[in-house]
Design an enzyme around this catalytic site. Structure first.
Site, PDB file in Angstrom:
ATOM      1  N   GLY A   9      37.455  -9.047 -43.436  1.00  8.74           N
ATOM      2  CA  GLY A   9      36.529  -9.460 -42.695  1.00  8.74           C
ATOM      3  C   GLY A   9      35.896  -8.188 -41.890  1.00  8.74           C
ATOM      4  O   GLY A   9      36.756  -7.677 -41.243  1.00  8.74           O
ATOM      5  N   CYS A  44      25.344 -12.155 -32.031  1.00 11.02           N
ATOM      6  CA  CYS A  44      24.909 -12.782 -30.823  1.00 11.02           C
ATOM      7  C   CYS A  44      23.438 -12.390 -30.467  1.00 11.02           C
ATOM      8  O   CYS A  44      22.626 -12.996 -29.878  1.00 11.02           O
ATOM      9  CB  CYS A  44      25.651 -12.199 -29.518  1.00 11.02           C
ATOM     10  SG  CYS A  44      27.419 -12.528 -29.481  1.00 11.02           S
TER      11      CYS A  44
END
Length: 454
Positions: A9, A44
């Site tokens: 990841g 975000c």
């Protein structure tokens, strides 16, 4: 291939872990395996590209493939991890239909989280063409691709992402509706009285339906054209036209690989890690949204869902995987902030309804400047205090510089400051910058008086 540190990841947690592993050991091989097509980028920032506040989704990439290459970190994009062989310390992955085996000395699992989709009739199998999540750049691009063709977007979920996205749609001149199943917006962040005040202001710009569940979507030619809602209080149903639906109802940890190798999974569904970010299996760490840790105040297990916490975990795991010795704090404060429709909101700690201790709270609305100086704006502060010990255990702020004010309260929470000491904080004062007593210290004064009258 020489054994080294393998990271699954390349989100905020995984990318940070790679960087700090490299800082700790300049020679050990560091490999990142990422299933997506992008290197580390800011999730975000997605709403702000949709609003055109950020020009391009490419601008969200914080560390490029070239950056990792210069740092001597081997990044494999579009690479799917199939299995982890714990006994032989190997990760078996596939890229372009080719199987690749990566031996490791330390393994870091940073598989993140998936969007949580509530049980809505006709959404059980796959998402219709105009129904989206907002977890990835691909999701954001999908929304933008049809945004010019729609007028009435509906967002399911009134957390930070839902409200930020609502502002993005509003800036694109859309008629926005938010549907929230719970009685107030930002239910996991603010007390209800604070939420109601913010909701009243937001209602000037969009429609907010709290205490409403989306029960069914109605599909026509592959597109949702309407939804059925149910009022959880009155049980009444209503139908609403929709031309874009976004599900923003939280996430669930992606723990498939961790479960397969026997990592302990906690009560909230995340991988359990200790203060060194180690799992229950030697030499295997886990970080970011796939994990759970302790809340500082309650001691309860909490899912890691904030990028700031994920990055802190990445630092700890990266250092330790490379032979260092770094620790997490004994619990996280869950300090967070956002801004939408020019309302800045911030909080530290959990809302009062999730705290089992008997608490005292104080709320005060003041001004960002002295009353006599023009240009001041309202600032509302709420502070939570442990009734028995008198220490500050949480806070919530909305208004100008809410984030900086909550940072001060966070310091008080972390250091278990007594409310009498907090009220006596000496804050800076100058007429064009700040009032004589900041709203947080006045709120502290009110809380101190309440505590002494307990």
């Amino acid at each position: 291939m020489e054994p080294g540190i393998v990271i699954i990841g390349c989100g905020a947690a995984g990318g940070t872990a790679a960087q700090f592993a490299r800082k700790t050991d300049r020679k050990i091989p560091v490999v990142i395996l990422e299933k997506g097509k992008y290197s580390q980028y800011s999730k975000c920032g997605l709403p702000y590209v949709i609003s055109n506040g950020i020009p391009s989704f490419d601008d969200l990439v914080e560390f490029s493939e070239e950056w990792f290459k210069k740092a001597r970190i081997d990044l494999y994009l579009e690479t799917i991890v199939e299995t982890i062989d714990v006994e032989n310390k190997q990760v078996i992955a596939r890229k372009n239909n080719e199987e690749i085996v990566f031996p490791y000395t330390s393994l870091i699992i940073a598989t993140g989280a998936e969007a949580r989709i509530p049980p809505i009739k006709n959404l059980e199998k796959s998402l219709p063409k105009n129904v989206f999540l907002l977890r990835t750049i691909e999701d954001g691009k999908g929304i933008v691709s049809i945004l010019d063709e729609i007028d009435k977007p509906v967002i399911v979920g009134a957390g930070f992402i839902g409200l930020e996205l609502a502002e993005s749609f509003h800036k694109r001149n859309k008629d926005v509706t938010i549907v929230e199943a719970l009685p107030s917006i930002l239910p996991n962040t603010l007390d209800k009285d604070m939420s109601i005040s913010i909701q009243k202001e937001l209602s000037k710009y969009l429609t907010i339906l709290v205490n409403h569940l989306v029960e069914e979507v109605h599909i026509n030619n592959g597109y949702v054209d309407s939804i059925t809602l149910r009022n959880t209080e009155t049980k009444e149903q209503m139908k609403m036209d929709v031309d874009l639906l976004v599900i923003a109802t939280g996430t669930k940890p992606e723990v498939t690989l961790a479960q397969q190798i026997g990592c302990r999974i906690g009560e909230t569904g995340g991988v359990i890690v200790n203060n060194r970010c180690m799992t229950s299996i030697p030499n295997i760490y886990a970080i970011g949204d796939c994990t759970e840790y302790h809340d500082f105040i309650t001691g309860n297990s909490m899912l890691v869902g904030l990028g700031s916490i994920a990055v802190r975990q990445g630092i700890v795991a990266g250092v330790n995987a490379a032979g260092g010795n770094r620790f997490l704090p004994r619990g996280f404060l869950q300090t967070c902030t956002s801004r939408f429709f020019n309302i800045e909101v911030a909080s530290v700690g959990v809302p009062s309804h999730r705290i089992s201790n008997d608490i005292i709270s104080a709320r005060y609305t003041g001004s960002s400047l002295p009353e006599y100086y023009p240009g001041g704006n309202p600032v509302t502060v709420k502070i939570l205090v442990d009734r028995e010990k008198g220490v500050v255990i949480g806070g919530q702020v909305f208004g100008e510089n809410a984030a900086q004010r909550i940072n001060t309260i966070a310091c008080a929470v972390r250091n278990q400051m007594h409310i009498d000491d907090f009220r006596d904080l000496e804050t800076a004062y100058a007429p064009p910058i700040a009032p004589t007593f900041d709203p947080i210290t006045i709120t502290g004064e009110v809380a101190s008086m309440k505590w002494r009258r307990k």
